[in-house]
Design a protein around this motif. Structure first.
Motif, short mmCIF file in Angstrom:
data_model
loop_
_atom_site.label_atom_id
_atom_site.label_comp_id
_atom_site.label_asym_id
_atom_site.label_seq_id
_atom_site.Cartn_x
_atom_site.Cartn_y
_atom_site.Cartn_z
N PRO A 1 0.78 -1.24 0.00
CA PRO A 1 0.00 0.00 0.00
C PRO A 1 0.81 1.29 0.00
O PRO A 1 0.42 2.27 -0.63
N ASP A 2 1.95 1.31 0.71
CA ASP A 2 2.58 2.60 0.95
C ASP A 2 3.30 3.17 -0.26
O ASP A 2 3.45 4.39 -0.39
N ALA A 3 3.76 2.32 -1.16
CA ALA A 3 4.37 2.84 -2.39
C ALA A 3 3.33 3.60 -3.21
O ALA A 3 3.61 4.68 -3.76
N LEU A 4 2.12 3.07 -3.28
CA LEU A 4 1.04 3.76 -3.99
C LEU A 4 0.62 5.02 -3.26
O LEU A 4 0.43 6.08 -3.87
N ARG A 5 0.48 4.92 -1.95
CA ARG A 5 0.10 6.09 -1.15
C ARG A 5 1.12 7.21 -1.32
O ARG A 5 0.75 8.38 -1.48
N THR B 1 3.87 9.43 8.92
CA THR B 1 2.81 8.49 9.33
C THR B 1 1.49 8.69 8.59
O THR B 1 0.89 7.70 8.15
N PRO B 2 0.99 9.91 8.41
CA PRO B 2 -0.28 10.04 7.68
C PRO B 2 -0.19 9.54 6.24
O PRO B 2 -1.17 9.05 5.70
N PHE B 3 0.99 9.66 5.65
CA PHE B 3 1.17 9.25 4.26
C PHE B 3 1.43 7.76 4.12
O PHE B 3 0.90 7.11 3.22
N MET B 4 2.26 7.21 4.99
CA MET B 4 2.68 5.80 4.88
C MET B 4 2.57 5.11 6.24
O MET B 4 3.56 4.82 6.90
N PRO B 5 1.34 4.83 6.68
CA PRO B 5 1.15 4.29 8.03
C PRO B 5 1.70 2.89 8.22
O PRO B 5 2.11 2.54 9.33
N HIS B 6 1.71 2.07 7.18
CA HIS B 6 2.23 0.71 7.32
C HIS B 6 3.74 0.75 7.54
O HIS B 6 4.27 0.08 8.43
#
Length: 601
Positions: free
Chosen positions: A369-373, A508-513
């Motif tokens: 998820p975080d790469a897309l986020r 954290t808001p952008f890449m919480p995982h």
């Protein structure tokens, strides 16, 4: 000061899985905002659900040999699972086929009707010659009679922003099969938008902080308000709660009308499930509360003009006055409408209806998820249409996430683990030390102000600037050469780890995982950034039947993340870290993955 903040997120449509263009508009921006607001101490309610009524659902059902209800069930679950995987922190993600939603929509309709803002009149309705069914306005395309844009929809022109009727279009045709629709006379109820012109205009003048694209679309639309149909000839939707209409199997409330009311109905459903049925009022009957609506630009006027008009009408605040609902009371209008532009691929809008899609589920399975986020936040369509390319995605992941942020985390913790086995204590600080620490601490005010203003791209860019400063600091200080001066070495590592901790909070808001992983790599325990959970719920309907369906819910109040620079704890044990972000094969930028290959056509 703590505020009550409503994050009202556009409802994805249940006619197929969602693509990355969808979540770039409604999904990631809303979650970044909601997570930041929670970390800042605000009481956030983030709600949405799957939009499941209308002609498009019936069209999809026919193509798959399913009923409309089966189609809604199928895609609601797929969408909910994808949004959970993306980490969107909904307090409640529900659906529009609930009995609760029906009741709320029918109450809104009834109050508007009683107040004189819903009026019956005859019009020309578009019918599919091959099926005999109504063609929804958005399923008809043609040339705009005002600006000559070829590709205007039957409800509005995305080019000039004007409200349209299908019969207004030049050369109209069905987007389903290309046939020319037949126009027949039919009676429907209309929302009397002109009756809100004065109240709406005065309210819009107070919204000067909105994004320019939102203000421009809204102002153009509000100049020429026309009555807008809120019922349709179809059998899949919410019954019209009026005598002589409620038992008509082919008359239903139009999907756009029931979808925007979903923000209220989802809040009411959340309150019921929380054990306090009136809890929703804190966000809806409270002048001090703030409400932010997130969507793509094709939904702007529904949220900036039509939804506020509905609220004014239910509040009895249009030209005709009227009563308020005994159930709802006086409802708050939006504080801000946060609209993104389109995410495109090679200049074309990424949309499954136009044949160019990268689906969220496929993306998550391969890249997480975080790469897309991160990509959406730093390179997404915040203020202008943005072209997604695989080579740009690979470059961002490899050079920014892996080489910059991931490398800072890995080498800082690795050196501390190898030399001390724990977070080292700091000795006397130098000017270089204090400058970096000051920049890192100061970023909380800068980035926080940007997030509060929904300027996500600038916020993540500023966060990454601090990462770059920290990397330069380590390169300049060269702690690996300070074996003979362990005090100075430990001080440098302590400063670096403090900035890693600060940057992790900023991220954290952008890449919480990833933030959870960094928290644990720094020796932290417990939940740093809470994630949504897929919860099966059962609703008992008015007729006594029951329906079980998945929702997204979450316990975000107990997460450890909060918006501040917290001193790291010297002596906390550290383990050898694992890479936070894996580098991607450069060839991916040239070929794309197997499930979304790059073509030369």
């Amino acid at each position: 000061m703590c505020a009550h903040v409503l994050a009202a997120v556009a409802w994805p449509y249940a006619n197929g899985p969602r693509h990355i263009g969808h979540v770039s508009g409604f999904g990631v921006p809303s979650d970044v905002f909601a997570r930041y607001m929670r970390m800042s101490g605000h009481d956030v309610l983030m709600v949405s659900g799957t939009d499941e009524h209308g002609t498009a659902i019936q069209v999809k059902a026919d193509s798959e040999g399913l009923t409309a209800e089966q189609t809604a069930d199928k895609y609601h679950r797929i969408i909910a699972e994808d949004l959970q995987g993306l980490g969107l922190s909904y307090d409640l993600y529900t659906r529009t086929t609930t009995d609760n939603h029906r009741q709320v929509v029918q109450e809104m309709f009834t109050v508007l009707h009683d107040n004189g803002y819903v009026v019956a009149k005859k019009e020309l309705g578009a019918i599919s010659p091959s099926t005999g069914r109504t063609l929804a306005d958005r399923y008809i395309e043609g040339t705009c009679p005002f600006c000559a844009f070829d590709g205007a929809r039957g409800d509005q022109c995305d080019n000039c922003g004007r409200q349209l009727d299908p019969a207004d279009l030049k050369n109209p045709h069905s987007r389903i099969n290309g046939e020319v629709p037949e126009f027949v006379e039919t009676e429907h109820y209309f929302l009397d938008l002109p009756a809100f012109a004065e109240a709406l205009g005065q309210w819009l003048q107070t919204r000067q902080e909105w994004r320019p694209n939102v203000m421009n679309f809204s102002a153009n639309f509000a100049k020429e308000l026309q009555p807008r149909a809120i019922t349709r000839d179809l059998d899949w939707g919410i019954p019209i709660p009026l005598e002589g209409w409620s038992d008509n199997a082919m008359k239903r409330i139009y999907v756009w009308f029931d979808a925007v009311i979903g923000y209220l109905s989802a809040s009411i459903e959340w309150a019921k499930r929380s054990g306090d049925p009136d809890a929703w009022r804190t966000w809806w009957n409270n002048e001090e509360a703030r409400s932010y609506y997130f969507m793509g630009k094709d939904n702007i006027v529904f949220h900036s003009v039509i939804w506020p008009s509905i609220l004014l009408g239910v509040n009895g605040e249009g030209d005709k006055g009227g009563r308020t609902s005994d159930w709802f009371g006086t409802l708050d209008l939006p504080t801000e409408v946060v609209s993104s532009e389109f995410l495109t691929m090679r200049g074309s809008k990424v949309a499954s209806s136009r044949g160019a899609s990268i689906f969220v589920g496929d993306f998550l399975r391969e890249f997480g998820p975080d790469a897309l986020r991160y990509f959406i936040a730093v390179a997404g369509p915040e203020n202008q249409d943005t072209d997604f390319t695989w080579d740009e995605f690979v470059r961002r992941v490899n050079f920014e996430l892996a080489n910059e942020w991931g490398n800072l985390v890995n080498r800082s913790i690795s050196m501390a683990h190898k030399n001390v086995g724990a977070i080292p204590a700091a000795g006397e600080l130098t000017e270089a030390d204090t400058e970096l620490l000051a920049a890192s601490k100061g970023a909380f005010d800068t980035v926080g102000a940007l997030l509060d203003a929904c300027k996500f791209k600038a916020a993540i860019t500023e966060s990454m600037r601090i990462v770059s400063l920290a990397n330069k600091y380590l390169s300049d200080q060269e702690p690996w050469k300070l074996k003979d001066d362990p005090t100075r070495r430990d001080t440098v590592l302590h400063v670096a780890l403090q900035v890693v901790s600060d940057c992790n909070t900023l991220m954290t808001p952008f890449m919480p995982h990833a933030a959870q992983k960094v928290h644990e790599a720094l020796g932290g325990t417990g939940v740093w950034a809470a994630q949504p959970q897929l919860v099966e719920v059962t609703e008992t309907r008015e007729d006594g039947s029951t329906k079980t369906y998945p929702t997204l819910q979450g316990d975000y109040a107990t997460e450890a993340a909060h918006w501040a620079s917290e001193p790291i704890e010297a002596g906390r044990e550290l383990s050898k870290p694992s890479p936070i972000f894996a580098k991607l094969d450069d060839k991916l930028g040239e070929t794309g993955p197997e499930w979304a290959p790059i073509t030369t056509a």
